[in-house]
Scaffold this motif. Structure first.
Motif, mmCIF file in Angstrom:
data_model
loop_
_atom_site.group_PDB
_atom_site.id
_atom_site.type_symbol
_atom_site.label_atom_id
_atom_site.label_comp_id
_atom_site.label_asym_id
_atom_site.label_seq_id
_atom_site.Cartn_x
_atom_site.Cartn_y
_atom_site.Cartn_z
ATOM 1 N N GLN A 166 0.833 -1.192 0.000
ATOM 2 C CA GLN A 166 0.000 0.000 0.000
ATOM 3 C C GLN A 166 0.872 1.249 0.000
ATOM 4 O OE1 GLN A 166 -2.632 -0.245 3.303
ATOM 5 N NE2 GLN A 166 -3.646 -2.120 2.581
ATOM 6 N N ARG A 167 0.496 2.231 -0.774
ATOM 7 C CA ARG A 167 1.263 3.460 -0.920
ATOM 8 C C ARG A 167 0.699 4.520 0.020
ATOM 9 N NH1 ARG A 167 2.101 6.898 -6.550
ATOM 10 N NH2 ARG A 167 3.563 8.454 -5.689
ATOM 11 N N VAL A 168 1.575 5.129 0.790
ATOM 12 C CA VAL A 168 1.187 6.186 1.718
ATOM 13 C C VAL A 168 1.314 7.522 1.000
ATOM 14 C CG1 VAL A 168 1.667 7.307 3.926
ATOM 15 C CG2 VAL A 168 1.961 4.826 3.683
ATOM 16 N N LEU A 169 0.218 8.251 0.892
ATOM 17 C CA LEU A 169 0.226 9.539 0.215
ATOM 18 C C LEU A 169 0.589 10.638 1.207
ATOM 19 C CD1 LEU A 169 -3.022 9.216 -1.943
ATOM 20 C CD2 LEU A 169 -0.644 8.854 -2.651
ATOM 21 N N PRO A 170 1.557 11.495 0.866
ATOM 22 C CA PRO A 170 1.922 12.585 1.777
ATOM 23 C C PRO A 170 0.822 13.635 1.849
ATOM 24 C CG PRO A 170 3.060 12.839 -0.317
ATOM 25 C CD PRO A 170 2.351 11.511 -0.375
ATOM 26 N N LEU A 171 0.847 14.395 2.927
ATOM 27 C CA LEU A 171 -0.129 15.454 3.125
ATOM 28 C C LEU A 171 0.127 16.581 2.130
ATOM 29 C CD1 LEU A 171 -2.450 16.610 4.835
ATOM 30 C CD2 LEU A 171 -0.714 17.639 6.315
ATOM 31 N N ARG A 172 -0.928 17.007 1.452
ATOM 32 C CA ARG A 172 -0.795 18.091 0.479
ATOM 33 C C ARG A 172 -0.674 19.435 1.197
ATOM 34 N NH1 ARG A 172 0.687 15.092 -3.728
ATOM 35 N NH2 ARG A 172 -0.814 13.405 -4.138
ATOM 36 N N ARG A 173 0.298 20.242 0.748
ATOM 37 C CA ARG A 173 0.511 21.561 1.324
ATOM 38 C C ARG A 173 0.549 22.592 0.193
ATOM 39 N NH1 ARG A 173 2.098 20.906 6.644
ATOM 40 N NH2 ARG A 173 2.813 18.803 7.191
ATOM 41 N N PRO A 174 -0.585 23.019 -0.300
ATOM 42 C CA PRO A 174 -0.586 23.960 -1.432
ATOM 43 C C PRO A 174 0.031 25.309 -1.073
ATOM 44 C CG PRO A 174 -2.801 23.716 -0.509
ATOM 45 C CD PRO A 174 -1.953 22.664 0.134
ATOM 46 N N GLY A 175 -0.127 25.774 0.168
ATOM 47 C CA GLY A 175 0.452 27.055 0.546
ATOM 48 C C GLY A 175 1.965 27.046 0.437
ATOM 49 N N ARG A 176 2.597 25.934 0.847
ATOM 50 C CA ARG A 176 4.046 25.829 0.749
ATOM 51 C C ARG A 176 4.507 25.862 -0.696
ATOM 52 N NH1 ARG A 176 6.674 20.711 3.556
ATOM 53 N NH2 ARG A 176 5.810 21.790 5.394
ATOM 54 N N TRP A 177 3.786 25.166 -1.579
ATOM 55 C CA TRP A 177 4.174 25.154 -2.988
ATOM 56 C C TRP A 177 4.000 26.534 -3.617
ATOM 57 C CZ3 TRP A 177 6.921 21.443 -5.030
ATOM 58 C CH2 TRP A 177 6.866 20.169 -4.477
ATOM 59 N N ILE A 178 2.954 27.238 -3.258
ATOM 60 C CA ILE A 178 2.751 28.589 -3.799
ATOM 61 C C ILE A 178 3.863 29.526 -3.335
ATOM 62 C CG2 ILE A 178 1.219 30.593 -3.739
ATOM 63 C CD1 ILE A 178 -1.134 28.641 -3.566
ATOM 64 N N ALA A 179 4.211 29.463 -2.024
ATOM 65 C CA ALA A 179 5.284 30.316 -1.504
ATOM 66 C C ALA A 179 6.616 29.976 -2.163
ATOM 67 C CB ALA A 179 5.386 30.158 0.013
ATOM 68 N N THR A 180 6.888 28.680 -2.381
ATOM 69 C CA THR A 180 8.130 28.269 -3.036
ATOM 70 C C THR A 180 8.197 28.794 -4.461
ATOM 71 O OG1 THR A 180 8.208 26.266 -1.673
ATOM 72 C CG2 THR A 180 9.539 26.290 -3.686
ATOM 73 N N ALA A 181 7.088 28.680 -5.190
ATOM 74 C CA ALA A 181 7.064 29.176 -6.570
ATOM 75 C C ALA A 181 7.268 30.682 -6.622
ATOM 76 C CB ALA A 181 5.731 28.802 -7.227
ATOM 77 N N ALA A 182 6.664 31.412 -5.688
ATOM 78 C CA ALA A 182 6.828 32.871 -5.661
ATOM 79 C C ALA A 182 8.273 33.258 -5.372
ATOM 80 C CB ALA A 182 5.903 33.477 -4.615
ATOM 81 N N VAL A 183 8.909 32.570 -4.420
ATOM 82 C CA VAL A 183 10.310 32.869 -4.101
ATOM 83 C C VAL A 183 11.218 32.555 -5.278
ATOM 84 C CG1 VAL A 183 12.246 32.187 -2.632
ATOM 85 C CG2 VAL A 183 10.010 32.599 -1.624
ATOM 86 N N LEU A 184 10.961 31.429 -5.957
ATOM 87 C CA LEU A 184 11.785 31.075 -7.121
ATOM 88 C C LEU A 184 11.644 32.104 -8.233
ATOM 89 C CD1 LEU A 184 11.264 27.196 -7.307
ATOM 90 C CD2 LEU A 184 13.303 28.450 -6.570
ATOM 91 N N VAL A 185 10.449 32.630 -8.431
ATOM 92 C CA VAL A 185 10.251 33.654 -9.462
ATOM 93 C C VAL A 185 11.044 34.912 -9.116
ATOM 94 C CG1 VAL A 185 8.542 35.212 -10.472
ATOM 95 C CG2 VAL A 185 8.014 32.787 -10.228
ATOM 96 N N VAL A 186 10.995 35.323 -7.856
ATOM 97 C CA VAL A 186 11.742 36.522 -7.438
ATOM 98 C C VAL A 186 13.250 36.305 -7.599
ATOM 99 C CG1 VAL A 186 12.281 38.012 -5.479
ATOM 100 C CG2 VAL A 186 9.926 37.277 -5.878
ATOM 101 N N VAL A 187 13.737 35.137 -7.183
ATOM 102 C CA VAL A 187 15.165 34.848 -7.313
ATOM 103 C C VAL A 187 15.583 34.834 -8.775
ATOM 104 C CG1 VAL A 187 16.924 33.073 -6.946
ATOM 105 C CG2 VAL A 187 15.306 33.614 -5.125
ATOM 106 N N ALA A 188 14.745 34.236 -9.631
ATOM 107 C CA ALA A 188 15.059 34.215 -11.064
ATOM 108 C C ALA A 188 15.106 35.620 -11.644
ATOM 109 C CB ALA A 188 14.031 33.357 -11.801
ATOM 110 N N GLN A 189 14.199 36.486 -11.201
ATOM 111 C CA GLN A 189 14.197 37.871 -11.683
ATOM 112 C C GLN A 189 15.472 38.600 -11.254
ATOM 113 O OE1 GLN A 189 12.175 39.540 -13.674
ATOM 114 N NE2 GLN A 189 10.716 37.882 -13.987
ATOM 115 N N ILE A 190 15.913 38.362 -10.012
ATOM 116 C CA ILE A 190 17.137 39.007 -9.531
ATOM 117 C C ILE A 190 18.349 38.534 -10.324
ATOM 118 C CG2 ILE A 190 18.691 39.218 -7.552
ATOM 119 C CD1 ILE A 190 16.234 39.087 -5.751
#
Length: 326
Positions: free
Chosen positions: A27-51
């Motif tokens: 049986q496969r254990v599915l991790p807990l979904r954390r959409p807020g963390r993924w959104i914050a990570t994507a936003a930080v990566l966009v800012v870093v890429a812009q810099i």
């Protein structure tokens, strides 16, 4: 006919109709979904890429001139002076800080008062004021002497010969560093549990032995991160010795910037990168020193960067194998 014990299966335990049961291992254990963390990570990566994009594409930074100046002899000479001043000031400042801390903790009221006054004075006066005052010290005292107070002098020194630019920079930084280092050392000593002092005294150990072998090794766990933080500030503080006519790294950059005004920005970037390299090297040393003194205080030592990389690769391989098996 009665069922044997354990043979009956209740309806709640039976699998639904039309489905096959799977063993727990499959049986496969599915991790807990954390959409807020993924959104914050994507936003930080966009800012870093812009810099990064702005740094790489903006012609105002003149990266070709940065490459030209980065390893020029005049920059490396200034870097060597910065390292020399920082190393001497760190050693002398730490020794002075230990003496001041022991004075603050001493049973003598005179030593406590003098140590407290010194720390209060040099933590209150800006470093640039101390350096400029020492640079003009010969105007107040042309000669220095050792002898009986209000009596004859046994040895006399010419202050102008002693107060070279290097000596002024090292003495000024050391005096300032000792005031801050004393509080770091005193805080580390006070962090040692009082029971350790009492146990050492109960064994009849000499005071000096208690401090060297029992108190100091435990205090270093608290002293190391705080003093390294102070040492990083000292490395950046060496940029002020330019005002006492010593051409360190920042002084060399300032001089070249005055000669080549069109290269001011790349020269400042050169100084910034070198300071980043120096402080990063100190941070690496700090990690291994803290790891060394953590022995006996933690059950497992913190992993080194190489060990973290190996663990990450092993976990990634195991994850790929599990997904392939499913």
């Amino acid at each position: 006919m009665s069922q044997p014990p354990g043979a009956a299966v209740s309806l709640a335990e039976a699998p639904p109709a039309g489905t096959t049961s799977r063993p727990p291992a499959a049986q496969r254990v599915l991790p807990l979904r954390r959409p807020g963390r993924w959104i914050a990570t994507a936003a930080v990566l966009v800012v870093v890429a812009q810099i990064i994009h702005g740094l790489a594409t903006n012609p105002f930074y003149q990266w070709d001139r940065f490459r030209y100046w980065f390893l020029r002899p005049t920059i490396l000479d200034g870097l060597l002076i910065t390292l020399e001043v920082a190393a001497l000031s760190a050693v002398l400042g730490l020794l002075g800080g230990v003496l001041l801390a022991l004075g603050r903790l001493s049973g003598s009221p005179v030593l406590r008062a003098v140590s407290w006054t010194y720390t209060w004075l040099f933590r209150s006066v800006p470093l640039i004021v101390v350096l400029i005052f020492l640079y003009n010290f010969s105007a107040l005292y042309q000669t220095l002497s050792l002898g009986v107070p209000f009596g004859p002098a046994f040895v006399t020194f010419d202050e102008s010969r002693l107060a070279t630019d290097m000596a002024v920079a090292v003495v000024g930084l050391s005096l300032n560093e000792a005031a801050y280092a004393s509080e770091v050392v005193r805080g580390g000593i006070l962090s040692v549990d009082q029971g350790q002092h009492e146990a050492a005294a109960a064994l009849g150990l000499p005071k000096g032995y208690q401090f060297r072998r029992i108190v100091l090794p435990q205090a270093l766990r608290s002293i190391t991160p705080n003093y390294v933080n102070q040492l990083i500030g000292l490395i950046k503080g060496t940029s002020l010795v330019f005002y006492v006519s010593l051409l360190d790294l920042f002084g060399s950059v300032q001089t070249m910037g005055s000669t080549y005004p069109g290269d001011i920005v790349p020269l400042l970037l050169v100084a910034t990168v070198w300071y980043l390299i120096l402080t990063s090297a100190v941070s690496v040393v700090q990690f291994y020193v803290e790891r060394y003194f953590a022995r006996g205080a933690t059950r497992t030592l913190p992993p080194t960067p190489l060990q973290k990389a190996r663990t990450g690769l092993a976990e990634a391989r195991a994850r790929l194998r599990r997904e392939a098996a499913v």
